[in-house]
Motif scaffolding. Structure first.
Motif, PDB file in Angstrom:
ATOM      1  N   ASN A 138      -0.411  -0.824  -5.083  1.00  0.00           N
ATOM      2  CA  ASN A 138      -1.571  -1.485  -5.698  1.00  0.00           C
ATOM      3  C   ASN A 138      -2.294  -2.428  -4.748  1.00  0.00           C
ATOM      4  O   ASN A 138      -3.404  -2.840  -5.012  1.00  0.00           O
ATOM      5  CB  ASN A 138      -1.183  -2.213  -6.988  1.00  0.00           C
ATOM      6  N   THR A 139      -1.680  -2.756  -3.607  1.00  0.00           N
ATOM      7  CA  THR A 139      -2.352  -3.600  -2.619  1.00  0.00           C
ATOM      8  C   THR A 139      -3.030  -2.787  -1.530  1.00  0.00           C
ATOM      9  O   THR A 139      -3.645  -3.355  -0.638  1.00  0.00           O
ATOM     10  CB  THR A 139      -1.351  -4.567  -1.968  1.00  0.00           C
ATOM     11  N   ALA A 140      -2.913  -1.462  -1.595  1.00  0.00           N
ATOM     12  CA  ALA A 140      -3.488  -0.588  -0.560  1.00  0.00           C
ATOM     13  C   ALA A 140      -5.006  -0.632  -0.590  1.00  0.00           C
ATOM     14  O   ALA A 140      -5.621  -0.788  -1.645  1.00  0.00           O
ATOM     15  CB  ALA A 140      -3.003   0.839  -0.752  1.00  0.00           C
ATOM     16  N   ALA A 141      -5.587  -0.480   0.582  1.00  0.00           N
ATOM     17  CA  ALA A 141      -7.035  -0.414   0.730  1.00  0.00           C
ATOM     18  C   ALA A 141      -7.358   0.792   1.607  1.00  0.00           C
ATOM     19  O   ALA A 141      -6.477   1.353   2.270  1.00  0.00           O
ATOM     20  CB  ALA A 141      -7.564  -1.702   1.356  1.00  0.00           C
ATOM     21  N   VAL A 142      -8.608   1.173   1.622  1.00  0.00           N
ATOM     22  CA  VAL A 142      -9.033   2.304   2.444  1.00  0.00           C
ATOM     23  C   VAL A 142      -8.711   1.996   3.908  1.00  0.00           C
ATOM     24  O   VAL A 142      -9.003   0.917   4.413  1.00  0.00           O
ATOM     25  CB  VAL A 142     -10.543   2.579   2.253  1.00  0.00           C
ATOM     26  N   GLY A 143      -8.056   2.958   4.572  1.00  0.00           N
ATOM     27  CA  GLY A 143      -7.679   2.806   5.981  1.00  0.00           C
ATOM     28  C   GLY A 143      -6.243   2.358   6.179  1.00  0.00           C
ATOM     29  O   GLY A 143      -5.720   2.426   7.285  1.00  0.00           O
ATOM     30  N   ASP A 144      -5.581   1.871   5.118  1.00  0.00           N
ATOM     31  CA  ASP A 144      -4.177   1.456   5.222  1.00  0.00           C
ATOM     32  C   ASP A 144      -3.282   2.676   5.368  1.00  0.00           C
ATOM     33  O   ASP A 144      -3.606   3.772   4.887  1.00  0.00           O
ATOM     34  CB  ASP A 144      -3.738   0.681   3.977  1.00  0.00           C
ATOM     35  N   CYS A 145      -2.143   2.476   6.017  1.00  0.00           N
ATOM     36  CA  CYS A 145      -1.147   3.533   6.118  1.00  0.00           C
ATOM     37  C   CYS A 145      -0.062   3.283   5.082  1.00  0.00           C
ATOM     38  O   CYS A 145       0.223   2.141   4.728  1.00  0.00           O
ATOM     39  CB  CYS A 145      -0.553   3.571   7.519  1.00  0.00           C
ATOM     40  N   MET A 146       0.535   4.371   4.607  1.00  0.00           N
ATOM     41  CA  MET A 146       1.522   4.297   3.536  1.00  0.00           C
ATOM     42  C   MET A 146       2.803   4.994   3.958  1.00  0.00           C
ATOM     43  O   MET A 146       2.790   5.908   4.782  1.00  0.00           O
ATOM     44  CB  MET A 146       0.987   4.971   2.262  1.00  0.00           C
ATOM     45  N   HIS A 147       3.894   4.545   3.358  1.00  0.00           N
ATOM     46  CA  HIS A 147       5.214   5.160   3.565  1.00  0.00           C
ATOM     47  C   HIS A 147       5.762   5.518   2.195  1.00  0.00           C
ATOM     48  O   HIS A 147       5.671   4.725   1.258  1.00  0.00           O
ATOM     49  CB  HIS A 147       6.150   4.181   4.276  1.00  0.00           C
ATOM     50  N   ARG A 148       6.352   6.706   2.115  1.00  0.00           N
ATOM     51  CA  ARG A 148       6.957   7.149   0.857  1.00  0.00           C
ATOM     52  C   ARG A 148       8.427   6.768   0.900  1.00  0.00           C
ATOM     53  O   ARG A 148       9.179   7.252   1.737  1.00  0.00           O
ATOM     54  CB  ARG A 148       6.784   8.657   0.702  1.00  0.00           C
ATOM     55  N   GLY A 149       8.845   5.911  -0.044  1.00  0.00           N
ATOM     56  CA  GLY A 149      10.216   5.410  -0.042  1.00  0.00           C
ATOM     57  C   GLY A 149      11.184   6.241  -0.851  1.00  0.00           C
ATOM     58  O   GLY A 149      12.390   6.018  -0.806  1.00  0.00           O
ATOM     59  N   SER A 150      10.679   7.230  -1.611  1.00  0.00           N
ATOM     60  CA  SER A 150      11.535   8.044  -2.467  1.00  0.00           C
ATOM     61  C   SER A 150      11.091   9.501  -2.384  1.00  0.00           C
ATOM     62  O   SER A 150       9.914   9.791  -2.161  1.00  0.00           O
ATOM     63  CB  SER A 150      11.432   7.543  -3.915  1.00  0.00           C
ATOM     64  N   THR A 151      12.016  10.416  -2.597  1.00  0.00           N
ATOM     65  CA  THR A 151      11.671  11.841  -2.593  1.00  0.00           C
ATOM     66  C   THR A 151      11.231  12.318  -3.969  1.00  0.00           C
ATOM     67  O   THR A 151      10.781  13.449  -4.116  1.00  0.00           O
ATOM     68  CB  THR A 151      12.873  12.693  -2.126  1.00  0.00           C
ATOM     69  N   SER A 152      11.332  11.476  -4.974  1.00  0.00           N
ATOM     70  CA  SER A 152      10.954  11.832  -6.340  1.00  0.00           C
ATOM     71  C   SER A 152       9.429  11.911  -6.444  1.00  0.00           C
ATOM     72  O   SER A 152       8.721  10.993  -6.023  1.00  0.00           O
ATOM     73  CB  SER A 152      11.481  10.783  -7.316  1.00  0.00           C
ATOM     74  N   ASP A 153       8.936  13.005  -7.026  1.00  0.00           N
ATOM     75  CA  ASP A 153       7.492  13.132  -7.223  1.00  0.00           C
ATOM     76  C   ASP A 153       6.994  12.247  -8.369  1.00  0.00           C
ATOM     77  O   ASP A 153       5.830  11.871  -8.398  1.00  0.00           O
ATOM     78  CB  ASP A 153       7.115  14.589  -7.506  1.00  0.00           C
ATOM     79  N   ASN A 154       7.872  11.913  -9.317  1.00  0.00           N
ATOM     80  CA  ASN A 154       7.492  11.058 -10.434  1.00  0.00           C
ATOM     81  C   ASN A 154       7.375   9.594 -10.018  1.00  0.00           C
ATOM     82  O   ASN A 154       6.624   8.840 -10.624  1.00  0.00           O
ATOM     83  CB  ASN A 154       8.490  11.183 -11.581  1.00  0.00           C
ATOM     84  N   ASN A 155       8.153   9.173  -9.020  1.00  0.00           N
ATOM     85  CA  ASN A 155       8.097   7.799  -8.529  1.00  0.00           C
ATOM     86  C   ASN A 155       8.284   7.818  -7.015  1.00  0.00           C
ATOM     87  O   ASN A 155       9.381   7.585  -6.520  1.00  0.00           O
ATOM     88  CB  ASN A 155       9.186   6.945  -9.202  1.00  0.00           C
ATOM     89  N   PRO A 156       7.206   8.065  -6.264  1.00  0.00           N
ATOM     90  CA  PRO A 156       7.348   8.179  -4.816  1.00  0.00           C
ATOM     91  C   PRO A 156       7.582   6.844  -4.107  1.00  0.00           C
ATOM     92  O   PRO A 156       7.933   6.830  -2.935  1.00  0.00           O
ATOM     93  CB  PRO A 156       6.030   8.814  -4.378  1.00  0.00           C
ATOM     94  N   ASP A 157       7.397   5.733  -4.793  1.00  0.00           N
ATOM     95  CA  ASP A 157       7.626   4.398  -4.239  1.00  0.00           C
ATOM     96  C   ASP A 157       6.830   4.197  -2.951  1.00  0.00           C
ATOM     97  O   ASP A 157       7.381   3.917  -1.892  1.00  0.00           O
ATOM     98  CB  ASP A 157       9.127   4.157  -4.015  1.00  0.00           C
ATOM     99  N   LEU A 158       5.517   4.337  -3.054  1.00  0.00           N
ATOM    100  CA  LEU A 158       4.642   4.152  -1.901  1.00  0.00           C
ATOM    101  C   LEU A 158       4.548   2.672  -1.550  1.00  0.00           C
ATOM    102  O   LEU A 158       4.454   1.819  -2.430  1.00  0.00           O
ATOM    103  CB  LEU A 158       3.245   4.689  -2.196  1.00  0.00           C
ATOM    104  N   GLU A 159       4.563   2.405  -0.259  1.00  0.00           N
ATOM    105  CA  GLU A 159       4.381   1.023   0.197  1.00  0.00           C
ATOM    106  C   GLU A 159       3.470   1.014   1.406  1.00  0.00           C
ATOM    107  O   GLU A 159       3.438   1.963   2.187  1.00  0.00           O
ATOM    108  CB  GLU A 159       5.728   0.375   0.527  1.00  0.00           C
ATOM    109  N   VAL A 160       2.733  -0.069   1.538  1.00  0.00           N
ATOM    110  CA  VAL A 160       1.813  -0.227   2.658  1.00  0.00           C
ATOM    111  C   VAL A 160       2.621  -0.609   3.893  1.00  0.00           C
ATOM    112  O   VAL A 160       3.481  -1.488   3.835  1.00  0.00           O
ATOM    113  CB  VAL A 160       0.758  -1.316   2.353  1.00  0.00           C
TER     114      VAL A 160
END
Length: 169
Positions: A88-110
């Motif tokens: 929810n803090t992501a902005a255009v141009g930010d990079c993200m990391h997927r913390g989980s392999t679950s498609d229902n809760n990928p746990d994206l973080e900036v």
């Protein structure tokens, strides 16, 4: 005819009238000071200082309550710090990391784009609720032509949609 009152101390009993009384001796061993007849002197020119209240000891219950408050505050602050890099803090141009392999809760973080964990880049962020994947995909196509993935979040604060693509290092 009345008689005049006797001279001297009218309360002195057994003494003839007109005889002067001897002054009272100083009581309590206080010496008389000049200019203050009949008043015993005070020991100091100021009022006595009241005794200081003794230090209050903390009870076990008070210490326990303080520890609980500090622990709850620490947990709240820790939760706030860890949530600062959520999707929810992501902005255009930010990079993200997927913390989980679950498609229902990928746990994206900036994350920083220079970080080895960077997997995706945000092409667009669209506020609002997107109930279906088809609706989310059509919104991403309109805002970011070369997107590969869409991520929606709702229910926790503001609803939004992220349009993502693989990050090439």
């Amino acid at each position: 005819m009345t008689t005049p009152p006797p001279q001297g101390n009218p309360f002195a009993q057994g003494q003839p009238a007109g005889q002067p009384q001897a002054p009272y001796p100083p009581q309590g061993g206080y010496p008389q000071q000049p200019g203050q007849p009949g008043f015993p002197p005070q020991g100091a020119p100021y009022a006595p200082v009241p005794p200081q209240p003794s230090g209050r000891k903390l009870s076990f219950k008070t210490i326990k309550n303080i520890v609980i408050v500090v622990a709850v505050a620490g947990i709240a602050i820790g939760g706030w710090i860890t949530s600062r890099d959520d999707a929810n803090t992501a902005a255009v141009g930010d990079c993200m990391h997927r913390g989980s392999t679950s498609d229902n809760n990928p746990d994206l973080e900036v994350v920083k784009c220079s970080d080895a964990k960077a997997q995706y880049v945000v092409l667009a962020k669209i506020e609002g609720s997107f109930l279906t994947d088809t609706l989310a995909s059509s919104k991403c196509e309109a805002k970011a032509k070369d997107f590969q993935y869409s991520y929606t979040e709702s229910g926790d604060g503001k609803d939004f949609l992220l349009c993502l693509k693989d990050y090439k290092k």
